[in-house]
Design a protein around this motif. Structure first.
Motif, PDB file in Angstrom:
ATOM      1  N   ASN A  67      -0.263   9.892   4.415  1.00 47.67           N
ATOM      2  CA  ASN A  67      -1.264   8.833   4.506  1.00 47.67           C
ATOM      3  C   ASN A  67      -0.535   7.504   4.745  1.00 47.67           C
ATOM      4  O   ASN A  67       0.684   7.392   4.574  1.00 47.67           O
ATOM      5  CB  ASN A  67      -2.174   8.783   3.275  1.00 47.67           C
ATOM      6  CG  ASN A  67      -1.468   8.306   2.014  1.00 47.67           C
ATOM      7  OD1 ASN A  67      -0.767   7.305   2.011  1.00 47.67           O
ATOM      8  ND2 ASN A  67      -1.683   9.014   0.907  1.00 47.67           N
ATOM      9  N   ARG A  68      -1.285   6.513   5.155  1.00 47.19           N
ATOM     10  CA  ARG A  68      -0.694   5.260   5.643  1.00 47.19           C
ATOM     11  C   ARG A  68       0.170   4.575   4.583  1.00 47.19           C
ATOM     12  O   ARG A  68       1.259   4.078   4.884  1.00 47.19           O
ATOM     13  CB  ARG A  68      -1.803   4.315   6.112  1.00 47.19           C
ATOM     14  CG  ARG A  68      -1.284   3.047   6.782  1.00 47.19           C
ATOM     15  CD  ARG A  68      -2.416   2.218   7.348  1.00 47.19           C
ATOM     16  NE  ARG A  68      -1.917   0.974   7.918  1.00 47.19           N
ATOM     17  CZ  ARG A  68      -1.443   0.847   9.144  1.00 47.19           C
ATOM     18  NH1 ARG A  68      -1.398   1.899   9.947  1.00 47.19           N
ATOM     19  NH2 ARG A  68      -1.001  -0.320   9.586  1.00 47.19           N
ATOM     20  N   ASP A  69      -0.276   4.551   3.335  1.00 48.16           N
ATOM     21  CA  ASP A  69       0.475   3.858   2.288  1.00 48.16           C
ATOM     22  C   ASP A  69       1.812   4.546   2.016  1.00 48.16           C
ATOM     23  O   ASP A  69       2.848   3.878   1.871  1.00 48.16           O
ATOM     24  CB  ASP A  69      -0.346   3.789   1.001  1.00 48.16           C
ATOM     25  CG  ASP A  69      -1.520   2.830   1.115  1.00 48.16           C
ATOM     26  OD1 ASP A  69      -1.493   1.960   2.010  1.00 48.16           O
ATOM     27  OD2 ASP A  69      -2.467   2.953   0.320  1.00 48.16           O
ATOM     28  N   ILE A  70       1.803   5.863   1.939  1.00 52.78           N
ATOM     29  CA  ILE A  70       3.049   6.594   1.684  1.00 52.78           C
ATOM     30  C   ILE A  70       3.991   6.469   2.876  1.00 52.78           C
ATOM     31  O   ILE A  70       5.209   6.291   2.708  1.00 52.78           O
ATOM     32  CB  ILE A  70       2.746   8.068   1.369  1.00 52.78           C
ATOM     33  CG1 ILE A  70       1.974   8.175   0.053  1.00 52.78           C
ATOM     34  CG2 ILE A  70       4.040   8.883   1.291  1.00 52.78           C
ATOM     35  CD1 ILE A  70       1.511   9.577  -0.284  1.00 52.78           C
ATOM     36  N   GLU A  71       3.427   6.532   4.072  1.00 53.04           N
ATOM     37  CA  GLU A  71       4.261   6.388   5.267  1.00 53.04           C
ATOM     38  C   GLU A  71       4.952   5.024   5.282  1.00 53.04           C
ATOM     39  O   GLU A  71       6.151   4.920   5.527  1.00 53.04           O
ATOM     40  CB  GLU A  71       3.393   6.556   6.517  1.00 53.04           C
ATOM     41  CG  GLU A  71       4.200   6.609   7.806  1.00 53.04           C
ATOM     42  CD  GLU A  71       3.326   6.807   9.034  1.00 53.04           C
ATOM     43  OE1 GLU A  71       3.891   6.932  10.127  1.00 53.04           O
ATOM     44  OE2 GLU A  71       2.081   6.816   8.904  1.00 53.04           O
ATOM     45  N   LYS A  72       4.224   3.975   4.985  1.00 49.53           N
ATOM     46  CA  LYS A  72       4.803   2.627   4.973  1.00 49.53           C
ATOM     47  C   LYS A  72       5.909   2.511   3.918  1.00 49.53           C
ATOM     48  O   LYS A  72       6.971   1.923   4.177  1.00 49.53           O
ATOM     49  CB  LYS A  72       3.717   1.587   4.705  1.00 49.53           C
ATOM     50  CG  LYS A  72       4.232   0.154   4.743  1.00 49.53           C
ATOM     51  CD  LYS A  72       3.102  -0.854   4.577  1.00 49.53           C
ATOM     52  CE  LYS A  72       3.635  -2.282   4.645  1.00 49.53           C
ATOM     53  NZ  LYS A  72       2.532  -3.284   4.528  1.00 49.53           N
ATOM     54  N   LYS A  73       5.690   3.084   2.741  1.00 52.08           N
ATOM     55  CA  LYS A  73       6.704   3.027   1.682  1.00 52.08           C
ATOM     56  C   LYS A  73       7.997   3.700   2.125  1.00 52.08           C
ATOM     57  O   LYS A  73       9.101   3.227   1.832  1.00 52.08           O
ATOM     58  CB  LYS A  73       6.170   3.674   0.412  1.00 52.08           C
ATOM     59  CG  LYS A  73       5.130   2.835  -0.321  1.00 52.08           C
ATOM     60  CD  LYS A  73       4.596   3.560  -1.550  1.00 52.08           C
ATOM     61  CE  LYS A  73       3.542   2.734  -2.260  1.00 52.08           C
ATOM     62  NZ  LYS A  73       2.957   3.443  -3.427  1.00 52.08           N
ATOM     63  N   HIS A 116      10.435  -2.775   9.907  1.00 51.43           N
ATOM     64  CA  HIS A 116      10.355  -4.015   9.122  1.00 51.43           C
ATOM     65  C   HIS A 116      11.533  -4.939   9.367  1.00 51.43           C
ATOM     66  O   HIS A 116      11.486  -6.120   9.003  1.00 51.43           O
ATOM     67  CB  HIS A 116      10.206  -3.707   7.628  1.00 51.43           C
ATOM     68  CG  HIS A 116      11.378  -3.001   7.014  1.00 51.43           C
ATOM     69  ND1 HIS A 116      12.475  -3.672   6.530  1.00 51.43           N
ATOM     70  CD2 HIS A 116      11.611  -1.685   6.790  1.00 51.43           C
ATOM     71  CE1 HIS A 116      13.341  -2.797   6.034  1.00 51.43           C
ATOM     72  NE2 HIS A 116      12.831  -1.583   6.183  1.00 51.43           N
ATOM     73  N   PHE A 151       2.757  -1.405  11.151  1.00 49.85           N
ATOM     74  CA  PHE A 151       2.835  -1.652   9.712  1.00 49.85           C
ATOM     75  C   PHE A 151       3.328  -3.055   9.382  1.00 49.85           C
ATOM     76  O   PHE A 151       2.851  -3.668   8.432  1.00 49.85           O
ATOM     77  CB  PHE A 151       3.763  -0.634   9.048  1.00 49.85           C
ATOM     78  CG  PHE A 151       3.237   0.770   9.055  1.00 49.85           C
ATOM     79  CD1 PHE A 151       2.327   1.191   8.095  1.00 49.85           C
ATOM     80  CD2 PHE A 151       3.629   1.671  10.025  1.00 49.85           C
ATOM     81  CE1 PHE A 151       1.837   2.489   8.082  1.00 49.85           C
ATOM     82  CE2 PHE A 151       3.154   2.963  10.029  1.00 49.85           C
ATOM     83  CZ  PHE A 151       2.238   3.377   9.072  1.00 49.85           C
ATOM     84  N   THR A 195       7.939  11.757   8.253  1.00 50.50           N
ATOM     85  CA  THR A 195       7.276  10.801   9.142  1.00 50.50           C
ATOM     86  C   THR A 195       7.456  11.173  10.613  1.00 50.50           C
ATOM     87  O   THR A 195       6.845  10.553  11.482  1.00 50.50           O
ATOM     88  CB  THR A 195       7.803   9.374   8.920  1.00 50.50           C
ATOM     89  OG1 THR A 195       9.188   9.293   9.288  1.00 50.50           O
ATOM     90  CG2 THR A 195       7.649   8.952   7.470  1.00 50.50           C
TER      91      THR A 195
END
Length: 210
Positions: A39-45, A87, A108, A174
């Motif tokens: 999911n998007r939050d886990i992927e970003k982390k 990032h 992101f 990912t």
């Protein structure tokens, strides 16, 4: 399952740790079953764990696999875009230090790119394997790249891999799409590119023809 690159029917390829991989015979794309996507939050982390830095000589050497051949096809007055920069957009920093203009985009971390702008070159390093919908991303990239200009891609090609089951590249959760030479030829045919350079490992430089 329909292929996320060409929308043709794909066939089951193999399973690794309960994750199914499918392969499209039309375009050669190999991709993980959608249920494996983070999911998007886990992927970003997970992306935030990447410690890329312009002070990291090893990382710069890695990026130079694309940068060095790319500079044969672009000019300092050209306007570029680092698509999927992460990032810490080190590649665009390197280009700017060397007097090249390079904007950044990442869904992101730098989501507010101006897609009404047209670019002379676009680079995408270690991003294609993260695309859930590569057809959608390629349509976007092609729409903002000027005719006769350059798309530089870094993504590890699977053609060199004799044991896909144990390939390290797909073990990153990912990483969801895997390209081969056949996939790149399909992209050229569908979106109007020619291959200017390919190291047959991970670096492909395309020129848009329309």
């Amino acid at each position: 399952m329909n292929c996320p690159l060409c929308n043709n029917k794909a066939v089951f390829f193999l399973s690794v740790n309960l994750i199914g991989f499918w392969k499209c015979e039309n375009c050669g794309l190999i991709y993980k079953e959608p249920h494996s996507r983070l999911n998007r939050d886990i992927e970003k982390k997970r992306y935030l764990f990447h410690q890329n830095s312009i002070a990291d000589r090893g990382y710069i050497d890695f990026l130079n696999q694309l940068i060095i051949p790319l500079l044969n096809f672009v000019r300092t007055e050209d306007s570029g875009l680092d698509f999927g920069c992460g990032h810490t957009p080190v590649l665009s920093e390197i280009l700017k230090i060397n007097s090249y203009n390079c904007d950044v985009y990442d869904p992101f971390f730098f989501p507010n790119a101006d897609f009404s702008k047209k670019y002379d070159f676009i680079v995408s390093t270690e991003a294609f394997e993260h695309f859930f919908y590569p057809e959608k991303e390629l349509r976007l990239i092609s729409s903002i790249l000027k005719p006769n200009d350059i798309l530089g891609i870094m993504t590890e090609l699977y053609d060199q891999i004799s044991d896909f089951h144990n390939w390290y590249y797909h073990k990153d959760p990912t990483h969801v799409c895997f390209f081969g030479n056949k996939s790149m030829k399909f992209i050229c045919k569908k979106y109007g590119y020619i291959i200017e350079y390919c190291d047959n490992k991970r670096v492909i430089i395309l020129r848009k023809t329309n």
